[in-house]
Scaffold this motif. Structure first.
Motif, mmCIF file in Angstrom:
data_model
loop_
_atom_site.group_PDB
_atom_site.id
_atom_site.type_symbol
_atom_site.label_atom_id
_atom_site.label_comp_id
_atom_site.label_asym_id
_atom_site.label_seq_id
_atom_site.Cartn_x
_atom_site.Cartn_y
_atom_site.Cartn_z
ATOM 1 N N GLY A 94 0.804 -1.190 0.047
ATOM 2 C CA GLY A 94 0.178 0.129 -0.221
ATOM 3 C C GLY A 94 0.834 1.300 -0.078
ATOM 4 N N TYR A 95 0.107 2.256 -0.435
ATOM 5 C CA TYR A 95 0.887 3.503 -0.639
ATOM 6 C C TYR A 95 0.842 4.420 0.910
ATOM 7 C CZ TYR A 95 0.154 2.143 -5.362
ATOM 8 O OH TYR A 95 0.021 1.533 -6.379
ATOM 9 N N TYR A 96 1.434 3.861 1.755
ATOM 10 C CA TYR A 96 1.299 4.573 3.076
ATOM 11 C C TYR A 96 2.654 5.280 3.465
ATOM 12 C CZ TYR A 96 -2.841 1.567 4.008
ATOM 13 O OH TYR A 96 -4.058 1.163 3.560
ATOM 14 N N PHE A 97 2.631 6.390 4.081
ATOM 15 C CA PHE A 97 3.740 7.439 4.388
ATOM 16 C C PHE A 97 3.609 7.780 5.990
ATOM 17 C CE2 PHE A 97 6.958 10.664 3.934
ATOM 18 C CZ PHE A 97 7.819 10.278 3.219
ATOM 19 N N GLU A 98 4.655 7.788 6.624
ATOM 20 C CA GLU A 98 4.810 8.314 7.928
ATOM 21 C C GLU A 98 4.368 9.756 8.122
ATOM 22 O OE1 GLU A 98 8.468 5.407 9.509
ATOM 23 O OE2 GLU A 98 8.899 7.538 9.065
ATOM 24 N N PRO A 99 3.937 10.073 9.081
ATOM 25 C CA PRO A 99 3.688 11.360 9.584
ATOM 26 C C PRO A 99 5.022 12.191 9.557
ATOM 27 C CG PRO A 99 3.066 10.278 11.396
ATOM 28 C CD PRO A 99 3.212 9.363 10.193
ATOM 29 N N THR A 100 5.070 13.182 8.982
ATOM 30 C CA THR A 100 6.596 13.981 8.961
ATOM 31 C C THR A 100 6.546 15.223 9.238
ATOM 32 O OG1 THR A 100 7.276 12.325 7.163
ATOM 33 C CG2 THR A 100 8.443 14.201 7.236
ATOM 34 N N ILE A 101 7.475 15.487 10.307
ATOM 35 C CA ILE A 101 7.764 17.218 10.462
ATOM 36 C C ILE A 101 9.164 17.459 9.995
ATOM 37 C CG2 ILE A 101 8.126 18.974 12.460
ATOM 38 C CD1 ILE A 101 6.026 17.413 13.824
ATOM 39 N N ILE A 102 9.679 18.452 9.242
ATOM 40 C CA ILE A 102 10.673 19.180 9.043
ATOM 41 C C ILE A 102 10.847 20.532 9.248
ATOM 42 C CG2 ILE A 102 12.141 19.576 6.735
ATOM 43 C CD1 ILE A 102 10.222 17.813 5.168
ATOM 44 N N SER A 103 12.013 20.683 10.034
ATOM 45 C CA SER A 103 12.412 22.119 10.602
ATOM 46 C C SER A 103 13.721 22.782 9.910
ATOM 47 C CB SER A 103 12.723 21.835 12.186
ATOM 48 O OG SER A 103 13.832 21.048 12.507
ATOM 49 N N GLY A 104 14.225 23.844 10.470
ATOM 50 C CA GLY A 104 15.404 24.390 9.893
ATOM 51 C C GLY A 104 15.436 24.838 8.474
ATOM 52 N N LEU A 105 14.283 25.285 7.913
ATOM 53 C CA LEU A 105 14.107 25.328 6.504
ATOM 54 C C LEU A 105 14.025 27.048 6.373
ATOM 55 C CD1 LEU A 105 11.055 23.161 6.115
ATOM 56 C CD2 LEU A 105 13.153 22.842 4.942
ATOM 57 N N GLU A 106 14.453 27.452 5.073
ATOM 58 C CA GLU A 106 14.359 28.755 4.649
ATOM 59 C C GLU A 106 13.303 29.039 3.475
ATOM 60 O OE1 GLU A 106 16.659 30.895 5.785
ATOM 61 O OE2 GLU A 106 17.725 29.283 6.808
ATOM 62 N N GLN A 107 13.078 30.113 3.598
ATOM 63 C CA GLN A 107 11.605 30.747 2.823
ATOM 64 C C GLN A 107 11.767 29.998 1.280
ATOM 65 O OE1 GLN A 107 9.058 31.834 4.056
ATOM 66 N NE2 GLN A 107 7.825 32.254 2.104
ATOM 67 N N HIS A 108 13.086 30.183 0.690
ATOM 68 C CA HIS A 108 13.150 29.659 -0.629
ATOM 69 C C HIS A 108 13.180 28.168 -1.056
ATOM 70 C CE1 HIS A 108 17.291 30.042 0.855
ATOM 71 N NE2 HIS A 108 17.457 28.846 0.088
ATOM 72 N N ASP A 109 13.225 27.658 -0.002
ATOM 73 C CA ASP A 109 13.423 25.984 0.028
ATOM 74 C C ASP A 109 12.344 25.500 -0.828
ATOM 75 O OD1 ASP A 109 15.850 25.955 1.193
ATOM 76 O OD2 ASP A 109 14.966 25.586 3.054
ATOM 77 N N GLU A 110 12.343 24.437 -1.527
ATOM 78 C CA GLU A 110 11.149 23.796 -2.283
ATOM 79 C C GLU A 110 10.056 23.305 -1.389
ATOM 80 O OE1 GLU A 110 10.706 20.345 -5.654
ATOM 81 O OE2 GLU A 110 11.935 20.130 -3.930
ATOM 82 N N VAL A 111 10.197 22.741 -0.485
ATOM 83 C CA VAL A 111 9.134 22.361 0.335
ATOM 84 C C VAL A 111 8.569 23.352 1.105
ATOM 85 C CG1 VAL A 111 10.074 19.943 0.967
ATOM 86 C CG2 VAL A 111 10.746 21.792 2.283
ATOM 87 N N VAL A 112 8.749 24.625 1.219
ATOM 88 C CA VAL A 112 8.179 25.826 1.794
ATOM 89 C C VAL A 112 7.363 26.512 0.553
ATOM 90 C CG1 VAL A 112 8.425 27.922 2.592
ATOM 91 C CG2 VAL A 112 9.914 26.315 3.541
ATOM 92 N N GLN A 113 7.877 26.230 -0.547
ATOM 93 C CA GLN A 113 7.044 27.047 -1.767
ATOM 94 C C GLN A 113 6.285 26.265 -2.495
ATOM 95 O OE1 GLN A 113 7.447 30.459 -2.716
ATOM 96 N NE2 GLN A 113 8.696 30.456 -0.857
ATOM 97 N N THR A 114 6.319 25.147 -2.544
ATOM 98 C CA THR A 114 5.498 24.082 -3.345
ATOM 99 C C THR A 114 4.613 23.262 -2.541
ATOM 100 O OG1 THR A 114 7.337 24.142 -5.073
ATOM 101 C CG2 THR A 114 5.811 22.756 -5.292
ATOM 102 N N GLU A 115 3.457 22.846 -2.992
ATOM 103 C CA GLU A 115 2.451 22.064 -2.425
ATOM 104 C C GLU A 115 3.093 20.824 -2.343
ATOM 105 O OE1 GLU A 115 -2.384 21.669 -2.373
ATOM 106 O OE2 GLU A 115 -1.521 21.767 -4.248
ATOM 107 N N ILE A 116 3.023 20.141 -1.331
ATOM 108 C CA ILE A 116 3.535 18.629 -1.389
ATOM 109 C C ILE A 116 2.328 17.560 -1.457
ATOM 110 C CG2 ILE A 116 4.778 16.830 0.199
ATOM 111 C CD1 ILE A 116 6.181 19.232 1.533
#
Length: 477
Positions: free
Chosen positions: A358-380
């Motif tokens: 199955g297509y299961y993914f763990e609940p995930t938290i990412i810190s230490g990010l900058e405003q221009h980072d892809e995961v900040v700017q783009t819908e995951i």
């Protein structure tokens, strides 16, 4: 075991495709093929629009009370067939059955009943003598035929958001559900068939090219999509080519602004649920958290502790918060974001696919990010929270608004003046204060910027599916 072969629903009945192209439908729960779907041909789409055009001649002239009665009956029959819808949808979405029951079936019934009532409450300028010797009045009329494309994240509810206001206003519909989640839309059309004139509600199946045929057709007066920014741009271009109206509910990257004076425990609990709910496959998900510097580390710790209480599960797991990601492409997209993280990013918890079918993914938290980072700017569009810090109110607003999306946002504070300022200055179609994600049928849902234009839900949503005509009559001398 013979797999089911799906059919289009046109002019009140299931019909075979005129083509020969079919594709497999794979359940995200176990990665097994469970059905085969046709990919609509141009002739299939033409036949659906021919049926819708004929139906519009009848349905568009019905009284508001007749449309209300039909919609109320539809809500009742959905309620009576809830288990059938839940079972079919969970198999093809991986969603939890208890979540579908509460958040889609129950909510969809409520929304249909709202639009049934709203059909009788359309408003306009009062009839009067705006020019001496003449009487003027306003007619609100149905557009006629509309073409609609629904997404896979909430298949039943998103289909209802499309068809309910359109039918309430007197239009007929050609709906194309997502290629991976057609079943609940087909059941919806089947249940509606005895209640409406033939051809009022048609469902066309297929991949993205089938959706393009639906929205680029010369027939519809309005085309609508809930989907990605890329898909929305294509729909807008197709609508422009035919001078049709466009209704676009696209992606989001909701900022969640947490101040030091907020109730931090409540905020952490609510934000975690609002971020991971439906595996984060929600364009309003609380996925981009901005935290005041003085409480940054403390709040991350609270979020992590809350996340440890959350797990994903199979459709019958009533203890789980969310189920599988919808398809293998979406799983690869989420994994890709994690694989491309910059060196400054830190995964606080999660970050991996769950080790089982199955297509299961763990609940995930990412810190230490900058405003221009892809995961900040783009819908995951997955169960991933990003966390950044901010210095003060101005810094928070600048970072919150510095994305291409403008769908939803929230601010967490006990300061009334700050809450008012942020409700004004956050450049998003919805601003929640000390909460995140609740929706009401009476209130509009829709965004700004590249989150699209047009409103779902509410009287504003109903008006999207009407046109305004001025009627002027001269008084006899």
């Amino acid at each position: 075991m013979t797999k089911e072969v799906l059919k289009h629903f046109i002019n009140g009945e299931y019909v075979q495709t005129s083509g020969t192209e079919f594709f497999d439908l794979v359940s995200p729960v176990d990665e097994q093929v469970y059905a085969s779907s046709p990919n609509a041909t141009q002739d299939d789409v033409d036949q659906a629009y021919i049926a819708a055009l004929e139906a519009a001649k009848v349905w568009g002239k019905t009284t508001p009370s007749a449309r209300q009665n039909a919609l109320l009956k539809l809500a009742d029959v959905i309620e009576q067939n809830a288990e059938r819808i839940i079972d079919a949808q969970s198999a093809e979405t991986g969603q939890l059955k208890h979540m579908i029951a509460q958040e889609e079936v129950k909510t969809s019934i409520d929304h249909i009943r709202f639009f049934a009532g709203a059909a009788r409450c359309l408003e306009g300028k009062a009839t009067g003598e705006y020019l001496e010797g003449y009487s003027s009045s306003i007619r609100r009329e149905p557009l006629g035929v509309v073409g609609q494309v629904a997404p896979w994240n909430y298949p039943l509810m998103m289909a209802v958001w499309k068809i309910a206001p359109a039918l309430a206003a007197g239009n007929s519909v050609v709906l194309k559900p997502s290629d991976t989640t057609p079943s609940s839309s087909l059941i919806l059309a089947e249940l509606a068939a005895p209640l409406f004139p033939k051809g009022v509600f048609n469902v066309i199946l297929g991949r993205a090219d089938a959706g393009s045929k639906v929205v680029s057709h010369e027939t519809p007066a309005l085309v609508s999509i809930t989907g990605s920014v890329r898909a929305g741009l294509q729909v807008a271009a197709s609508a422009a080519a035919n001078l049709a109206k466009a209704h676009l509910e696209l992606g989001g990257k909701a900022p969640v602004v947490v101040f030091a004076d907020a109730n931090l425990e409540k905020a952490a609990e609510t934000i975690a649920i609002a971020a991971f709910f439906n595996a984060g496959q929600d364009c309003t998900a609380a996925a981009r958290v901005l935290v005041e510097e003085s409480i940054y580390e403390k709040f991350i710790a609270l979020l992590v502790e809350q996340t440890k209480t959350i797990h994903c599960g199979q459709p019958d797991d009533e203890t789980a918060l969310y189920g599988a990601l919808n398809n293998d492409r979406q799983l690869d997209q989420v994994k890709g974001f994690l694989a491309r993280l910059p060196a400054n990013a830190k995964i606080e918890i999660g970050g991996n696919r769950v080790d089982r079918p199955g297509y299961y993914f763990e609940p995930t938290i990412i810190s230490g990010l900058e405003q221009h980072d892809e995961v900040v700017q783009t819908e995951i569009f997955g169960p991933v929270i990003t966390v950044q810090s901010f210095k003060n109110d101005d810094d928070a607003l600048e970072k919150a608004n510095d994305v291409e999306y403008g769908l939803a946002s929230s601010v967490w504070t006990t300061s009334h003046s700050r809450a008012l300022r942020f409700s004004r200055d956050l450049d998003f179609g919805t601003v929640w204060i000390n909460t995140h994600i609740p929706l009401a049928a009476e209130m509009p849902h829709g965004g700004f910027k590249k989150s699209g234009y047009g409103k779902d839900l509410s009287a504003y949503g109903l008006e999207e599916y009407t046109r305004i005509k001025h009627v002027m009559s001269a008084y006899d001398e």
